[in-house]
Design a protein around this motif. Sequence first.
Motif: not given
Length: 188
Positions: A1-29
């Motif tokens: 059970m403990r391994k399962g919780i640890l594995l789930a927490a690790l997967m959540l951590l990897v998923a969050c770190s892999g998600a990127s919040d990309k921002r796109y920029y255009q020079l102002p007119a």
Amino acid sequence: MRKGILLAALMLLVACSGASDKRYYQLPAAADAQPLQSSSRTATGHLWLSRINLSDFLAGNGVVYQTSDVQYVTAGNNLWASPLQQQLQQAMVANLSNALPGTLVSTSQISGEQDQLEVDITGFHGRYDGKVVIRGEWRLTHNGTVSRFPINVVLKQDQDGYDALVRTLGQGWQQVCQNIAKQISAVR
């Protein structure tokens, strides 16, 4: 059970770190740029913006930031909305068209009798000391004579963050375009 919780927490951590919040920029007119009305003025001269060339480290998708006197970082999540070279070219055509009335400024060669403008950009980035740097060189071919001029603009960035960096780069590019327009007017 403990391994399962640890594995789930690790997967959540990897998923969050892999998600990127990309921002796109255009020079102002440019603030003073007005829509061009092709029917209201007749061009008496032609200026061919044949190319804007970027140093390799600027040609990628990410906004560039200088972290020390010798180190540069290209952002992975703060990206140009369209290629930087294209943005610089479009802004330069708009700015020069407004600053040089009576001159048709284009990225197409119309005849062999026009002035030719070439621009090389070796710096277009933010810097660790809160400054924005635009460096390079531009060349004007007028009546068979080539004139070379440096580009060296350093502006203070008023606020932190990529939004302020891009706005300040836009102001600097507008300043470069205004300087080029003044020099072209003096040569002609």
